[in-house]
Design an enzyme around this catalytic site. Structure first.
Site, mmCIF file in Angstrom:
data_model
loop_
_atom_site.group_PDB
_atom_site.id
_atom_site.type_symbol
_atom_site.label_atom_id
_atom_site.label_comp_id
_atom_site.label_asym_id
_atom_site.label_seq_id
_atom_site.Cartn_x
_atom_site.Cartn_y
_atom_site.Cartn_z
ATOM 1 N N GLY A 40 -4.923 6.169 10.530
ATOM 2 C CA GLY A 40 -3.980 6.728 11.494
ATOM 3 C C GLY A 40 -3.201 7.925 10.986
ATOM 4 N N THR A 41 -2.078 8.179 11.650
ATOM 5 C CA THR A 41 -1.243 9.328 11.280
ATOM 6 C C THR A 41 -0.753 9.177 9.848
ATOM 7 O OG1 THR A 41 -0.520 9.547 13.569
ATOM 8 C CG2 THR A 41 0.859 10.593 11.911
ATOM 9 N N LYS A 51 3.406 13.168 1.106
ATOM 10 C CA LYS A 51 3.927 12.740 -0.187
ATOM 11 C C LYS A 51 3.120 13.334 -1.344
ATOM 12 C CE LYS A 51 6.317 11.671 2.105
ATOM 13 N NZ LYS A 51 6.548 11.440 3.548
ATOM 14 N N ILE A 184 10.769 14.681 9.759
ATOM 15 C CA ILE A 184 9.658 15.597 9.489
ATOM 16 C C ILE A 184 10.197 16.975 9.100
ATOM 17 C CG2 ILE A 184 7.716 16.833 10.551
ATOM 18 C CD1 ILE A 184 7.021 14.351 12.092
ATOM 19 N N ARG A 272 8.478 12.422 18.150
ATOM 20 C CA ARG A 272 7.140 11.992 18.540
ATOM 21 C C ARG A 272 7.242 11.084 19.772
ATOM 22 N NH1 ARG A 272 3.132 13.121 14.947
ATOM 23 N NH2 ARG A 272 1.797 11.419 15.638
ATOM 24 N N HIS A 443 18.663 -1.831 -18.647
ATOM 25 C CA HIS A 443 19.265 -0.564 -19.073
ATOM 26 C C HIS A 443 18.269 0.190 -19.942
ATOM 27 C CE1 HIS A 443 22.285 2.284 -20.381
ATOM 28 N NE2 HIS A 443 21.879 2.083 -21.631
#
Ligand code: NAI
Length: 465
Positions: A40-41, A51, A184, A272, A443
């Site tokens: 899909g998208t 990304k 976006i 969208r 840490h």
């Protein structure tokens, strides 16, 4: 004899393919119909390719600071075609992964447009004009969304970029006008400004990223300004014209009057809308509200045997929400009783610095009349952030005053999108500030900021004077 499926999923994005896997794992005979590539998208034109570009941009940004880390490099340059090639390779790998998942789970994938006009049947329209009927007990509609068009003169010109076509730009544009300061718009603003593009973002609301905690967006604005991103809020694009020697000129209406913005490219990122392709709402008698399929908490539509998940149902158009809903729909379709819980939907924005939030914003908490306490711990006081050279930002926690229960978390800074998971879990599990503060955090890590912010809710962060 015609093969009969228990569940047929229409749409192979993160809502649909996850629903298919879940239904198959529950013992169902499952079909999935997809007109394009699986994923899909999210996989092909959204989360994943952007990304990949975000990482290239981040590396470029870091390399420019390399000398500060004692690394001297000469001859650096951006090879944008390699940025695109790497992005494409990552997408291919993931799509192949989903194809394998379909095979391993014995899900039959049909290639074409799935048409739904009655319960119990999905017709697949192949690219070659073929038609094939699938007989099925249950249908899960997961057809996603498409870019929203807005009625502004000039935005229908073929050169106007969408979040799809911008991913295939062959070179870094000199300047870019982005219409819409939502997720976006802001992500592409960060990516391209890092690569040297002069970016202007036009947002009609008073602030960018309207769903984000206001304190976080207030902190983000000066960082964007420093990065050279020009943000115009409370502003509207009235018209876009093509210039004779290439590029565009836009008329932007702002509180201070009209102004003209010229740019080599224009990106439309104004939201969208649900994609209803193939769904014959009229014949089905399917309830639709503002273009989105209406579902109940079991992801069941008003038509028995038909479920819907993801962007096509409106709401938060997020891949992880779609997948979550896909699981709920699959379970119900397979005879279980499951309901969705939207209490802890993390919102992650992969701009620079990253932004993430979960639970209530401060404004939402106050609007509900809740008596709250809040606390922030800055990354400037975090040892790990200093070693990374990434000290811009903060972790903010919000808790109910009386119970100490954490009800919201908002982060701007390094790895905000990963760090938010701990706060999401804390909210989901009903944990208090004390629970988080008394959990030993390793840490040196960025996660210590969450613990410090929790100490701040109880008393005062340990490492703050
Ligand atoms: P969005 O709804 O987040 O933002 C659109 C923005 O455009 C809004 O702030 C709106 O006020 C503004 N706008 C609308 N019309 C305008 C106009 N005429 N002039 C100026 N501003 C105008 O939608 P976006 O950014 O297009 O993203 C679409 C969907 O995809 C969203 O639901 C988003 O959550 C999702 N998405 C999620 C990502 C993530 O989770 N990291 C990444 C990218 C998209």
């Amino acid at each position: 004899m015609t093969e009969k499926f228990d569940v047929t999923v229409v749409g192979g994005g993160p809502g649909g393919y996850v629903a298919a896997i879940k239904a198959a794992r529950l013992g169902g005979k499952v079909a999935l119909v997809e007109k394009d590539r699986l994923g899909g998208t999210c996989l092909n034109r959204g989360c994943i390719p952007t990304k990949a570009m975000v990482k290239s941009a981040a590396l470029w940004r870091e390399m420019q600071k390399a000398a500060d880390f004692g690394i001297e490099v000469t001859g650096m340059r951006v090879n944008f075609s390699k940025v695109l090639a790497r992005k494409a390779a990552i997408v291919d790998t993931l799509v192949a992964g989903i194809e394998t998942l379909m095979k391993r789970n014995k899900i039959t994938v049909f290639s074409g447009i799935g048409q739904v006009s009655q319960p119990g049947k999905v017709t697949v329209l192949g690219e070659d004009g073929s038609e094939q009927d699938i007989v099925t007990s249950k249908i899960i509609v997961a057809t996603g969304s498409t870019m929203a068009r807005i009625p502004v003169s000039g935005l229908d010109m073929p050169g106007i970029l969408t979040s799809d076509s911008i991913l295939d730009l062959k070179e870094v544009p000199e300047s870019l006008l982005i219409i819409g300061g939502g997720v976006i718009g802001v992500e592409f603003a960060s990516i391209f400004s890092t690569f040297g593009t002069q970016v202007t973002v036009v947002e009609m609301l008073p602030g960018i990223l309207p769903q984000v905690d206001e304190e976080i967006t207030r902190r983000l604005r000066p960082v964007f300004k420093k990065a050279g991103i020009n943000v115009l809020t409370g502003a509207k694009v009235k018209e876009v014209r093509e210039l004779p020697d290439g590029g565009y000129e836009a008329t932007v209406e702002t509180a201070r009057g009209e102004q003209s913005v010229t740019s080599s490219k224009v990106l439309l990122a104004a939201g969208r809308v649900p994609n209803m392709e193939g769904i014959d709402t009229g014949r089905l008698g399917l309830e639709v509200d503002k273009g989105a399929i209406v579902v109940d908490e079991r992801m069941q539509t008003n038509v028995a045997g038909i479920y819907a998940v993801g962007d096509v149902t409106g709401g938060s158009m997020l891949a992880h929400v779609a997948s979550f809903e896909g699981i709920v729909a699959a379970e119900n379709a397979m005879g279980k009783e499951t309901v969705v819980d939207y209490g802890t939907v993390p919102n992650c924005i992969f701009c620079y610095p990253e932004v993430a939030g979960v639970g209530l914003t401060e404004k939402e908490a106050r609007e509900r009349g809740l008596d709250i306490v809040k606390s922030s711990f800055p990354f400037t006081a975090n040892g790990k952030a200093l070693t990374l050279g990434e000290t811009t930002g903060t972790v903010k926690l919000i808790a109910e005053k009386a119970s100490g229960r954490i009800i919201g978390g908002h982060i701007m800074g390094p790895h905000a999108t990963d760090l938010i998971a701990e706060i999401a879990l804390a909210i989901k599990a009903g944990l208090t500030a004390k629970d988080v503060a008394e959990t030993i955090h390793a840490h040196p890590t960025l996660a210590e900021n969450v613990m410090e912010a929790a100490h701040g809710l109880l008393d005062k962060p340990l490492h703050l004077a």
